[in-house]
Motif scaffolding. Structure first.
Motif, PDB file in Angstrom:
ATOM      1  N   SER A 121       1.138  -1.399   0.427  1.00  0.00           N
ATOM      2  CA  SER A 121       0.138   0.171   0.032  1.00  0.00           C
ATOM      3  C   SER A 121       0.735   1.336  -0.114  1.00  0.00           C
ATOM      4  CB  SER A 121      -1.119   0.302   1.055  1.00  0.00           C
ATOM      5  OG  SER A 121      -0.356  -0.017   2.036  1.00  0.00           O
ATOM      6  N   ILE A 122       2.116   1.113   0.328  1.00  0.00           N
ATOM      7  CA  ILE A 122       2.788   2.682   0.652  1.00  0.00           C
ATOM      8  C   ILE A 122       3.985   2.519  -0.461  1.00  0.00           C
ATOM      9  CG2 ILE A 122       2.467   3.208   2.891  1.00  0.00           C
ATOM     10  CD1 ILE A 122       4.999   1.897   3.618  1.00  0.00           C
ATOM     11  N   THR A 123       4.150   1.336  -1.383  1.00  0.00           N
ATOM     12  CA  THR A 123       5.195   1.440  -2.291  1.00  0.00           C
ATOM     13  C   THR A 123       4.318   1.267  -4.040  1.00  0.00           C
ATOM     14  OG1 THR A 123       5.061  -1.185  -2.211  1.00  0.00           O
ATOM     15  CG2 THR A 123       6.834   0.062  -1.034  1.00  0.00           C
ATOM     16  N   SER A 162      10.377  -3.041  -6.195  1.00  0.00           N
ATOM     17  CA  SER A 162       9.642  -2.389  -4.578  1.00  0.00           C
ATOM     18  C   SER A 162       9.117  -2.583  -3.879  1.00  0.00           C
ATOM     19  CB  SER A 162       8.963  -0.645  -4.727  1.00  0.00           C
ATOM     20  OG  SER A 162       9.575   0.021  -6.355  1.00  0.00           O
ATOM     21  N   ASP A 163       7.980  -3.151  -3.872  1.00  0.00           N
ATOM     22  CA  ASP A 163       8.013  -4.065  -2.555  1.00  0.00           C
ATOM     23  C   ASP A 163       8.346  -5.134  -1.503  1.00  0.00           C
ATOM     24  OD1 ASP A 163       4.968  -3.024  -4.107  1.00  0.00           O
ATOM     25  OD2 ASP A 163       4.663  -4.769  -4.554  1.00  0.00           O
ATOM     26  N   ILE A 168       9.172  -4.635   2.293  1.00  0.00           N
ATOM     27  CA  ILE A 168       8.339  -6.249   2.593  1.00  0.00           C
ATOM     28  C   ILE A 168       9.211  -6.493   3.549  1.00  0.00           C
ATOM     29  CG2 ILE A 168       7.003  -8.280   2.048  1.00  0.00           C
ATOM     30  CD1 ILE A 168       5.674  -6.444   0.401  1.00  0.00           C
ATOM     31  N   ALA A 169      10.414  -6.919   2.154  1.00  0.00           N
ATOM     32  CA  ALA A 169      11.374  -7.632   3.074  1.00  0.00           C
ATOM     33  C   ALA A 169      12.377  -7.537   4.861  1.00  0.00           C
ATOM     34  CB  ALA A 169      12.336  -8.443   2.245  1.00  0.00           C
TER      35      ALA A 169
END
Length: 247
Positions: A201-203, A209-210, A214-215
């Motif tokens: 939702s923020i990328t 990008s995710d 997330i990582a």
């Protein structure tokens, strides 16, 4: 441990809230004072080169000013707010618990700063470059103003900085016995799903990008489980030592 009545608890809570609010107001004023200097410094960032500092609305300038001041105020108020929360709970803790939970105050500030640094120096430049590449690939003419640039930047920095507080929050809740490493492990799948939803939702909608957001969030969650296990083990060893001394 000290015993307080309900009225004394409410009075103490009111005192801690007033102190925190006063610090927030003072640091917000400091933020307003230093915002022009900080914003001009941010404009010198490599990613900002080529962005025209246009304003498309009369209120754009003050909104940027306010967002910058708020971030400064939150960063400066955070350790004070953590300290006031610790002071509020202090009467219900023994001496060892007081020393054990106090370490979370500087840790929270450090992780917040690390979150801001990661978002600003790693995530934000990559996302800006990605968006620019996409726009160029479709032959679009980029016409941005200060509001679009800083809103996008602050919209990344603030959530990431808050997410970096996860180990401190989980460690603190484990220390006072609200959650456990077992509960965290059982909730791992649900936590992963929530973290993925937050990250997406923020990328921008691309895998890299995710992955960049997330990582680290998943690693922070796993690190939080390790911290919770370490705290539990330490508390268990203390109880065993006390039992042996008692016998």
């Amino acid at each position: 441990m000290e015993e307080y009545t309900l009225v004394e608890h409410l009075t103490e809570l009111r005192k801690r809230l007033i102190i925190t609010i006063l610090v927030f107001v003072i640091t917000l004023a400091i933020g307003f004072y230093y915002s022009p200097t900080i914003l001009n410094e941010l404009k010198s960032h490599d990613v900002a080169q080529g962005v025209e500092w246009n304003l498309f609305n009369y209120t754009d300038g003050i909104m940027i000013y306010l967002q910058c001041a708020l971030i400064i105020s939150i960063a400066l108020t955070l350790p004070v707010a953590m300290y006031q929360a610790w002071q509020f709970m202090k009467p219900g803790l023994n001496e060892k618990e007081r020393r054990g939970t106090f370490i979370f105050i500087p840790s929270a500030f450090l992780l917040f700063v690390l979150g801001v640094a990661f978002a600003y120096f790693v995530l934000f430049p990559f996302m800006m470059q990605f968006m620019k590449t996409i726009n160029e690939s479709i032959g679009a003419t980029e016409t941005y103003g200060m509001n679009q640039y800083f809103t996008f930047m602050f919209g990344i920095i603030i959530p990431v900085a808050v997410i970096f507080e996860l180990p401190v929050i989980i460690g603190f809740l484990t220390k006072i016995g609200i959650i456990s490493s077992v509960l965290l492990k059982k909730s791992r799948k649900i936590a992963y799903i929530l973290l993925v939803i937050i990250g997406v939702s923020i990328t921008p909608p691309d895998f890299l990008s995710d992955f960049l957001i997330i990582a680290p969030m998943i690693l922070l969650f796993e690190f939080s489980i390790i911290i919770a296990s370490f705290i539990e083990k330490k508390e268990m060893n203390k109880q065993i030592t006390i039992s042996q001394q008692g016998s």
